[in-house]
Design an enzyme around this catalytic site. Structure first.
Site, PDB file in Angstrom:
ATOM      1  N   GLU A  27      12.466 -22.123 -49.603  1.00 22.50           N
ATOM      2  CA  GLU A  27      12.254 -20.779 -49.054  1.00 22.50           C
ATOM      3  C   GLU A  27      13.500 -20.200 -48.417  1.00 22.50           C
ATOM      4  OE1 GLU A  27       9.043 -21.047 -46.113  1.00 22.50           O
ATOM      5  OE2 GLU A  27      10.493 -21.410 -44.536  1.00 22.50           O
ATOM      6  N   TYR A  48      10.626 -12.365 -46.490  1.00 25.70           N
ATOM      7  CA  TYR A  48      10.360 -13.777 -46.779  1.00 25.70           C
ATOM      8  C   TYR A  48      10.292 -13.975 -48.293  1.00 25.70           C
ATOM      9  CZ  TYR A  48       7.973 -18.220 -47.300  1.00 25.70           C
ATOM     10  OH  TYR A  48       7.659 -19.502 -47.677  1.00 25.70           O
TER      11      TYR A  48
END
Ligand code: GDP
Ligand code: MN
Length: 386
Positions: free
Chosen positions: A197, A108
């Protein structure tokens, strides 16, 4: 404003982040054509403003023309239902056909504004591919953070720390990860993002590092200086009630609670939400009808609040300064006759023409209407009612 994955991928590519080849399509025939161009194994992905597509069956690996056809047919003709869509699901109008990758591990990478520190924060985790909120709740130590200096941006020493935390040691992988982190930071700062993201950033079995999903949200107040982003706007990404409110000059923001609020003035709306929470309730929305509200505007406001199925009670809190209490009373009566109140409506009015307003409301004998003597009384009554 939110971008679709295919648009976010475009920004990532422009920023130098390694992303697999892909095409966005809207028909089954186009899906097959894209498959022929891109290669033997592709992933077909619904382009919708909701996550959890993988689990919902709207991210499908396909290794043949017929598999692509079936996946595209299915996604374009069924609504997607996931944890983030609600039970009604959402329609899928576009699909991304992307070259598939063999995944060894998922990571991530994301950036948001840290409101406590008033500065952007970059976060990375080896626990990618799942929602970061889940990781934050289950294993917060698995998220490594670096706060950015507002003028200096992401510094080389911070990049080093983050890449180290992700565990990359091979030269080519470090280089790609660097590009991914720098790309996210560049996009975030350049476009006034509130969220940028990559989830997941993957390491493939062949040792490549690639971004295979991205989510980006931008500050609406800064869009005037990003004309290129405006061209990517898809109104499907917005709360329909927020759009409707905008058309009627109402400031409305949907929240998660069950007490609808109708208030005049932003400060009063904030304190109304506070006092609801103080008495154990949860506001369903912020709604400022403004100082010069008309009966039509106020009726529209009631319709917007009542169309939210989560709303189990409403608190009307009006201070009649520029706005007149009798105008609000007239709107209440009109809304009650036009749409009917299916939930209790607690009303606290104070200020200009309040006597007249109270008389009007009393005479109208509205079902479900509960008068309150002051704000505390109103908050207690609405919390008790829901
Ligand atoms: P989301 O569920 O909406 O976040 O959609 P993602 O694009 O993140 O995909 C969900 C999951 O599907 C990823 O975490 C991967 O595990 C898997 N996935 C997506 N693309 C590929 C691919 O090209 N190859 C493989 N093997 N898995 C993929
Ligand atoms: Mn994802």
């Amino acid at each position: 404003m939110r971008l679709h994955e295919y648009q976010a991928r475009e920004l990532l590519t422009q920023a130098g982040v390694p992303v697999p080849a892909s095409e966005v399509i809207s028909t089954v025939d186009e899906a097959v054509a894209a498959y022929k161009k891109i290669g033997e194994r592709v992933v077909v992905k619904a382009q919708v403003f909701a996550g959890g597509r993988g689990k919902a069956g709207f991210v499908k690996l396909c290794a043949s023309e017929s598999e692509v056809k079936d996946a595209a047919q299915f996604m374009l003709s069924n609504k997607m239902v996931s944890k983030q869509t609600g039970p009604d699901g959402i329609e899928v109008k576009k699909l991304l056909i992307a070259a598939a990758v063999d995944i060894e591990s998922e990571y991530y990478v994301g950036m948001v504004i840290d409101r406590a520190k008033n500065t952007p924060v970059m976060m990375v985790s080896r626990e990618g591919g799942v929602e970061i909120e889940e990781v934050a709740a289950r294993n917060p130590d698995a998220i490594i953070k670096e706060w950015l200096h507002p003028h200096l941006g992401l510094q080389p020493f911070q990049l080093g720390k983050l890449i180290g935390a992700l565990g990359f040691t091979e030269k080519a992988q470090i280089k790609s990860t660097r590009l991914a982190l720098l790309g996210i930071a560049d996009i975030f700062l350049k476009y006034d993002a509130s969220l940028a993201e990559i989830n997941p950033l993957v390491r493939t079995t062949a040792g490549e590092v690639l971004a295979i999903d991205a989510k980006m949200t931008f500050d609406d107040n800064a869009l005037f200086r990003h004309k290129d982003l405006l061209g990517m706007h898809d109104p499907a990404g917005e709360d329909p009630n927020e759009l409707r409110a905008k058309e009627h000059d109402l400031s409305y923001i949907a929240l998660d609670g069950n007490i609808g609020c109708l208030v005049n003035g932003a400060g009063l709306a904030m304190s109304t939400m506070d006092i609801i929470k103080l008495h154990g309730g949860e506001p369903a929305n912020f709604l400022d009808v403004g100082g010069s509200v008309t009966t039509e505007g106020a009726v529209e406001a009631f319709k917007i609040i009542l169309s939210d199925s989560k709303v189990k009670g409403i608190l009307v809190n009006i201070f009649g300064g520029i706005a007149k209490c009798d105008v609000i009373a007239a709107a209440l009566i009109q809304a009650a006759t036009q749409i009917g109140f299916k939930v209790p409506v607690v009303v606290r009015l104070e200020g200009t023409n309040v006597e007249k307003a109270r008389e009007m409301l009393e005479a109208a004998k509205i079902d479900q209407l509960i008068p309150a003597s002051d704000l505390t009384d109103a908050a207690k009554k609405v919390c008790a009612a829901v």
